[in-house]
Design a protein around this motif. Structure first.
Motif, PDB file in Angstrom:
ATOM      1  N   GLU A 136       0.815  -1.224   0.000  1.00 29.00           N
ATOM      2  CA  GLU A 136       0.000   0.000   0.000  1.00 29.00           C
ATOM      3  C   GLU A 136       0.846   1.270   0.000  1.00 29.00           C
ATOM      4  OE1 GLU A 136      -3.528   1.993   2.661  1.00 29.00           O
ATOM      5  OE2 GLU A 136      -3.356  -0.194   2.619  1.00 29.00           O
ATOM      6  N   HIS A 137       1.954   1.269   0.711  1.00 34.67           N
ATOM      7  CA  HIS A 137       2.766   2.493   0.818  1.00 34.67           C
ATOM      8  C   HIS A 137       3.526   2.833  -0.466  1.00 34.67           C
ATOM      9  CE1 HIS A 137       5.421  -0.779   2.152  1.00 34.67           C
ATOM     10  NE2 HIS A 137       6.437  -0.024   1.771  1.00 34.67           N
ATOM     11  N   HIS A 138       3.478   1.974  -1.469  1.00 38.23           N
ATOM     12  CA  HIS A 138       4.121   2.266  -2.760  1.00 38.23           C
ATOM     13  C   HIS A 138       3.108   2.425  -3.898  1.00 38.23           C
ATOM     14  CE1 HIS A 138       8.208   1.874  -1.414  1.00 38.23           C
ATOM     15  NE2 HIS A 138       8.025   0.632  -0.990  1.00 38.23           N
ATOM     16  N   GLN A 139       1.822   2.296  -3.613  1.00 38.84           N
ATOM     17  CA  GLN A 139       0.818   2.308  -4.680  1.00 38.84           C
ATOM     18  C   GLN A 139       0.733   3.631  -5.439  1.00 38.84           C
ATOM     19  OE1 GLN A 139      -2.886   0.785  -3.106  1.00 38.84           O
ATOM     20  NE2 GLN A 139      -2.109  -1.312  -3.102  1.00 38.84           N
ATOM     21  N   ALA A 140       1.128   4.719  -4.823  1.00 38.00           N
ATOM     22  CA  ALA A 140       1.092   6.024  -5.508  1.00 38.00           C
ATOM     23  C   ALA A 140       2.083   6.092  -6.668  1.00 38.00           C
ATOM     24  CB  ALA A 140       1.373   7.145  -4.515  1.00 38.00           C
ATOM     25  N   LYS A 141       3.026   5.181  -6.707  1.00 33.25           N
ATOM     26  CA  LYS A 141       4.003   5.137  -7.798  1.00 33.25           C
ATOM     27  C   LYS A 141       3.410   4.565  -9.085  1.00 33.25           C
ATOM     28  CE  LYS A 141       7.949   4.148  -4.753  1.00 33.25           C
ATOM     29  NZ  LYS A 141       9.055   3.178  -4.545  1.00 33.25           N
ATOM     30  N   ILE A 142       2.288   3.885  -8.973  1.00 32.20           N
ATOM     31  CA  ILE A 142       1.676   3.206 -10.120  1.00 32.20           C
ATOM     32  C   ILE A 142       0.728   4.176 -10.817  1.00 32.20           C
ATOM     33  CG2 ILE A 142       0.252   1.260 -10.859  1.00 32.20           C
ATOM     34  CD1 ILE A 142       1.252  -0.188  -8.287  1.00 32.20           C
ATOM     35  N   LYS A 143       0.969   4.371 -12.096  1.00 37.27           N
ATOM     36  CA  LYS A 143       0.169   5.299 -12.904  1.00 37.27           C
ATOM     37  C   LYS A 143      -0.150   4.642 -14.246  1.00 37.27           C
ATOM     38  CE  LYS A 143       1.554   8.943 -10.258  1.00 37.27           C
ATOM     39  NZ  LYS A 143       0.806   9.166  -9.080  1.00 37.27           N
ATOM     40  N   TYR A 144      -1.165   5.175 -14.886  1.00 34.39           N
ATOM     41  CA  TYR A 144      -1.428   4.819 -16.283  1.00 34.39           C
ATOM     42  C   TYR A 144      -0.490   5.666 -17.136  1.00 34.39           C
ATOM     43  CZ  TYR A 144      -5.876   2.407 -15.401  1.00 34.39           C
ATOM     44  OH  TYR A 144      -6.853   1.529 -15.004  1.00 34.39           O
ATOM     45  N   PHE A 145       0.247   5.029 -18.028  1.00 37.08           N
ATOM     46  CA  PHE A 145       1.174   5.766 -18.873  1.00 37.08           C
ATOM     47  C   PHE A 145       0.452   6.818 -19.723  1.00 37.08           C
ATOM     48  CE2 PHE A 145       4.382   5.507 -22.552  1.00 37.08           C
ATOM     49  CZ  PHE A 145       5.154   6.531 -22.027  1.00 37.08           C
ATOM     50  N   LEU A 146      -0.702   6.460 -20.276  1.00 38.83           N
ATOM     51  CA  LEU A 146      -1.401   7.397 -21.153  1.00 38.83           C
ATOM     52  C   LEU A 146      -2.030   8.572 -20.415  1.00 38.83           C
ATOM     53  CD1 LEU A 146      -3.068   5.430 -24.079  1.00 38.83           C
ATOM     54  CD2 LEU A 146      -0.889   6.636 -23.992  1.00 38.83           C
ATOM     55  N   ASP A 147      -2.013   8.570 -19.097  1.00 34.13           N
ATOM     56  CA  ASP A 147      -2.458   9.756 -18.369  1.00 34.13           C
ATOM     57  C   ASP A 147      -1.543  10.946 -18.662  1.00 34.13           C
ATOM     58  OD1 ASP A 147      -4.644   8.473 -17.333  1.00 34.13           O
ATOM     59  OD2 ASP A 147      -3.880   8.351 -15.277  1.00 34.13           O
ATOM     60  N   TYR A 148      -0.365  10.677 -19.189  1.00 37.63           N
ATOM     61  CA  TYR A 148       0.568  11.739 -19.550  1.00 37.63           C
ATOM     62  C   TYR A 148       0.335  12.234 -20.977  1.00 37.63           C
ATOM     63  CZ  TYR A 148       2.785  10.633 -15.181  1.00 37.63           C
ATOM     64  OH  TYR A 148       3.011  10.435 -13.848  1.00 37.63           O
ATOM     65  N   ALA A 149      -0.689  11.726 -21.628  1.00 38.56           N
ATOM     66  CA  ALA A 149      -1.092  12.195 -22.959  1.00 38.56           C
ATOM     67  C   ALA A 149      -2.612  12.341 -22.973  1.00 38.56           C
ATOM     68  CB  ALA A 149      -0.626  11.220 -24.035  1.00 38.56           C
ATOM     69  N   PRO A 150      -3.153  13.219 -22.113  1.00 36.18           N
ATOM     70  CA  PRO A 150      -4.612  13.313 -21.982  1.00 36.18           C
ATOM     71  C   PRO A 150      -5.321  13.733 -23.267  1.00 36.18           C
ATOM     72  CG  PRO A 150      -3.529  15.118 -20.817  1.00 36.18           C
ATOM     73  CD  PRO A 150      -2.455  14.170 -21.254  1.00 36.18           C
ATOM     74  N   HIS A 151      -4.617  14.415 -24.153  1.00 43.34           N
ATOM     75  CA  HIS A 151      -5.217  14.843 -25.421  1.00 43.34           C
ATOM     76  C   HIS A 151      -5.583  13.655 -26.320  1.00 43.34           C
ATOM     77  CE1 HIS A 151      -0.910  14.466 -26.049  1.00 43.34           C
ATOM     78  NE2 HIS A 151      -1.169  14.244 -27.324  1.00 43.34           N
ATOM     79  N   LEU A 152      -5.047  12.480 -26.040  1.00 44.12           N
ATOM     80  CA  LEU A 152      -5.395  11.286 -26.819  1.00 44.12           C
ATOM     81  C   LEU A 152      -6.775  10.745 -26.450  1.00 44.12           C
ATOM     82  CD1 LEU A 152      -2.010   9.313 -26.844  1.00 44.12           C
ATOM     83  CD2 LEU A 152      -2.957  10.797 -28.634  1.00 44.12           C
ATOM     84  N   ASN A 153      -7.296  11.183 -25.306  1.00 50.08           N
ATOM     85  CA  ASN A 153      -8.608  10.740 -24.823  1.00 50.08           C
ATOM     86  C   ASN A 153      -8.700   9.225 -24.686  1.00 50.08           C
ATOM     87  OD1 ASN A 153      -9.741  13.361 -24.612  1.00 50.08           O
ATOM     88  ND2 ASN A 153      -9.993  13.373 -26.837  1.00 50.08           N
ATOM     89  N   GLU A 154      -7.583   8.611 -24.342  1.00 48.44           N
ATOM     90  CA  GLU A 154      -7.538   7.173 -24.094  1.00 48.44           C
ATOM     91  C   GLU A 154      -6.666   6.929 -22.880  1.00 48.44           C
ATOM     92  OE1 GLU A 154      -7.147   4.399 -27.364  1.00 48.44           O
ATOM     93  OE2 GLU A 154      -7.163   6.095 -28.748  1.00 48.44           O
ATOM     94  N   ARG A 155      -6.975   5.876 -22.161  1.00 44.55           N
ATOM     95  CA  ARG A 155      -6.180   5.542 -20.987  1.00 44.55           C
ATOM     96  C   ARG A 155      -5.377   4.262 -21.185  1.00 44.55           C
ATOM     97  NH1 ARG A 155      -8.143   5.993 -14.753  1.00 44.55           N
ATOM     98  NH2 ARG A 155      -6.435   7.422 -14.374  1.00 44.55           N
ATOM     99  N   GLN A 156      -5.722   3.501 -22.210  1.00 41.63           N
ATOM    100  CA  GLN A 156      -5.098   2.206 -22.406  1.00 41.63           C
ATOM    101  C   GLN A 156      -4.345   2.142 -23.731  1.00 41.63           C
ATOM    102  OE1 GLN A 156      -7.283  -1.230 -20.731  1.00 41.63           O
ATOM    103  NE2 GLN A 156      -9.084   0.040 -21.132  1.00 41.63           N
ATOM    104  N   VAL A 157      -3.108   1.679 -23.658  1.00 43.54           N
ATOM    105  CA  VAL A 157      -2.343   1.399 -24.862  1.00 43.54           C
ATOM    106  C   VAL A 157      -2.792   0.008 -25.312  1.00 43.54           C
ATOM    107  CG1 VAL A 157      -0.051   1.067 -25.861  1.00 43.54           C
ATOM    108  CG2 VAL A 157      -0.367   2.729 -24.001  1.00 43.54           C
TER     109      VAL A 157
END
Length: 161
Positions: A104-125
């Motif tokens: 639990e104390h490391h879960q903040a490190k996990i992100k969706y990669f496509l969240d760094y390209a919000p203009h794509l309007n997709e979250r999944q590669v």
């Protein structure tokens, strides 16, 4: 200087995550930032451990000047949650697997990669493994956008100059 440690994660570590590793590595080299980063990729499953990236992924990447041939698939380990600053998941399934396996104390490190390209309007590669060559090109396009966005976010947060 402490390096920013980034792990790109997909299911088998032969298509999406090694592509992301290669694209992001190329990007930081172009910006002369190699000394600031440690970059790796891994899969949530061990099906392809030790294998090189899919030949179609290698071919598509090579057309953009990115050599993936030296990479070998590996599975995410428990130590990765401690060692890496960012674990960037390619899709919902791999995000869920990471969150469920991560302390639990490391879960903040996990992100969706496509969240760094919000203009794509997709979250999944999307996984290109069972698709045609266009799928690998699409993955490269998405990964290039997300890599640029991730680097921009790190700069804006003061993580790098």
């Amino acid at each position: 200087m402490e390096k920013i440690k980034v792990l790109f994660v997909c299911m088998g570590n032969i298509c999406r995550s090694p592509t992301a590793e290669g694209v992001f590595t190329k990007l930081i080299k172009e910006h002369d930032l190699e000394t600031h980063f440690a970059i790796d990729s891994a899969g949530t499953h061990a099906h392809h451990t030790g294998n090189e990236p899919d030949l179609r992924a290698q071919s598509a990447a090579l057309e953009r000047g990115i050599d993936l041939s030296h990479l070998r698939a590996r599975q995410v380990t428990y130590g990765d949650f401690e060692d890496f600053d960012f674990l960037l998941a390619m899709d919902d399934e791999n995000y869920s697997i990471l969150i469920n396996a991560c302390p639990e104390h490391h879960q903040a490190k996990i992100k969706y990669f496509l969240d760094y390209a919000p203009h794509l309007n997709e979250r999944q590669v999307p996984d290109p493994y069972y698709g045609g060559q266009y799928g690998f090109e699409r993955v490269l396009d998405m990964v290039e956008e997300a890599s640029a966005g991730f680097l921009k976010a790190l700069r804006e947060s003061g993580g790098i100059k």
